[in-house]
Design an enzyme around this catalytic site. Sequence first.
Site, PDB file in Angstrom:
ATOM      1  N   PRO A   1     -45.527   2.668 -35.136  1.00 33.87           N
ATOM      2  CA  PRO A   1     -44.815   2.693 -34.189  1.00 33.87           C
ATOM      3  C   PRO A   1     -45.289   3.712 -33.198  1.00 33.87           C
ATOM      4  O   PRO A   1     -45.299   4.936 -33.342  1.00 33.87           O
ATOM      5  CB  PRO A   1     -43.385   2.430 -34.282  1.00 33.87           C
ATOM      6  CG  PRO A   1     -43.329   3.298 -35.666  1.00 33.87           C
ATOM      7  CD  PRO A   1     -44.490   3.444 -36.229  1.00 33.87           C
ATOM      8  N   GLU A   2     -45.399   3.290 -31.790  1.00 40.96           N
ATOM      9  CA  GLU A   2     -45.593   4.117 -30.685  1.00 40.96           C
ATOM     10  C   GLU A   2     -44.190   4.079 -29.793  1.00 40.96           C
ATOM     11  O   GLU A   2     -43.253   3.480 -30.443  1.00 40.96           O
ATOM     12  CB  GLU A   2     -46.787   3.635 -29.750  1.00 40.96           C
ATOM     13  CG  GLU A   2     -48.053   3.917 -30.571  1.00 40.96           C
ATOM     14  CD  GLU A   2     -49.222   3.590 -29.712  1.00 40.96           C
ATOM     15  OE1 GLU A   2     -49.252   3.917 -28.653  1.00 40.96           O
ATOM     16  OE2 GLU A   2     -50.014   2.643 -30.103  1.00 40.96           O
ATOM     17  N   LYS A  59     -41.782  10.047 -30.455  1.00 39.88           N
ATOM     18  CA  LYS A  59     -41.930   8.953 -31.352  1.00 39.88           C
ATOM     19  C   LYS A  59     -40.740   9.133 -32.580  1.00 39.88           C
ATOM     20  O   LYS A  59     -41.004   8.338 -33.636  1.00 39.88           O
ATOM     21  CB  LYS A  59     -43.230   9.174 -32.054  1.00 39.88           C
ATOM     22  CG  LYS A  59     -44.435   8.401 -30.982  1.00 39.88           C
ATOM     23  CD  LYS A  59     -45.602   8.425 -31.771  1.00 39.88           C
ATOM     24  CE  LYS A  59     -46.804   8.618 -30.668  1.00 39.88           C
ATOM     25  NZ  LYS A  59     -48.086   8.635 -31.233  1.00 39.88           N
ATOM     26  N   ARG A  80     -60.185   8.343 -34.082  1.00 38.04           N
ATOM     27  CA  ARG A  80     -59.304   6.836 -33.854  1.00 38.04           C
ATOM     28  C   ARG A  80     -60.200   5.925 -33.144  1.00 38.04           C
ATOM     29  O   ARG A  80     -61.096   6.130 -32.169  1.00 38.04           O
ATOM     30  CB  ARG A  80     -58.016   7.240 -32.729  1.00 38.04           C
ATOM     31  CG  ARG A  80     -57.475   8.417 -33.200  1.00 38.04           C
ATOM     32  CD  ARG A  80     -56.755   8.727 -34.369  1.00 38.04           C
ATOM     33  NE  ARG A  80     -55.896   7.504 -34.802  1.00 38.04           N
ATOM     34  CZ  ARG A  80     -54.613   7.589 -34.259  1.00 38.04           C
ATOM     35  NH1 ARG A  80     -54.213   8.250 -33.637  1.00 38.04           N
ATOM     36  NH2 ARG A  80     -53.803   6.361 -34.426  1.00 38.04           N
TER      37      ARG A  80
END
Length: 292
Positions: free
Chosen positions: A2-3, A58, A274
């Site tokens: 999750p962001e 976060k 990434r």
Amino acid sequence: MPELPEVQTIASDLNEVVGGKIIEEVAVSLAKIVAGDLDRFSSLVTGAEIQSVVRMGKWVRFNVNGVQGPAVMLAHLKMTGQFHLGLWPGDSDKKNGRWDVHDHAAFRLKGQSPDLDTLYYRDIRQFGRLRAFDLMELDEFLIQLDQGPDPLTVSPEEFYKRVTARKGRLKCVLLDQTTVAGLGNIYVDEGLFATGLSPVRSAATLTKAETNLLLKELRRILNASIKARGSTTSNYEGLKGGGSFQNVHKVYGRAGEPCSKCGAPIERSVVAGRSTHHCPHCQPPSKEKSQA
DNA sequence: CCGGTCACCTGAGTGC
DNA sequence: TGCACTCAGGTGACCG
């Protein structure tokens, strides 16, 4: 996983459902999921009333009123952490619940409906962590964490200062939680596309106009995603289900598809280790934006 | 200060 | 079916 929008959804679901409830009992089935001393964690949390649940970058932050005074439980979900409701894990009695393989902690709540009396923390990849602090310890932890301001509320001046103070590539700088706290791989890619900025552009070279636009676009995207309950690609959902924002991603997960602005194929590359998605035409690496 | 790589884990998808 | 391989929304440690 999750962001910012997903953590926001999770925290506000939790606040609605478990806010005001008292944690009567805590059980941990995978010790490493609790960072620090497990007995200390249990003693801070057991018997505590959950005052509110909020997002902090976060992190999911539970503000509680414990038997020894105010305390805070923090959860970082990393890639696959989730909260869900169930039954307190018991033995033979049919009325009791059972640990799922990926449930690692359970909080039995007073005043919860009897068929869903327990908040479980579940985490397939076991990267996430739970921790608890009194307010003094929390201060120390937050100083050491050194999180930047929230992208939804940071001033444009502060954002400009923080981004351009860094020499690294824009994508890395935005992913760094000490710059601003809450962005992750999806929303950085989406924000950079919306702004027409290359992920490999040196952050220090951005103009005030560019960081202003970037912040504006990031906010527009983050707020739209919060409205949609976040992006669901695999392992995320709030207490009240998953989100739908993945359906409006413009570049993330769309390698090879035509750019929505110019039709050129979206490229996938690797930046900062990434996976990175961008339109080579709309987001050229040079300083100038290409306007056809 | 900066970038690159690995490590932490499990599971889903793909191609042979 | 099975196996080997790649990939996944995050971060922290380590190395050059």
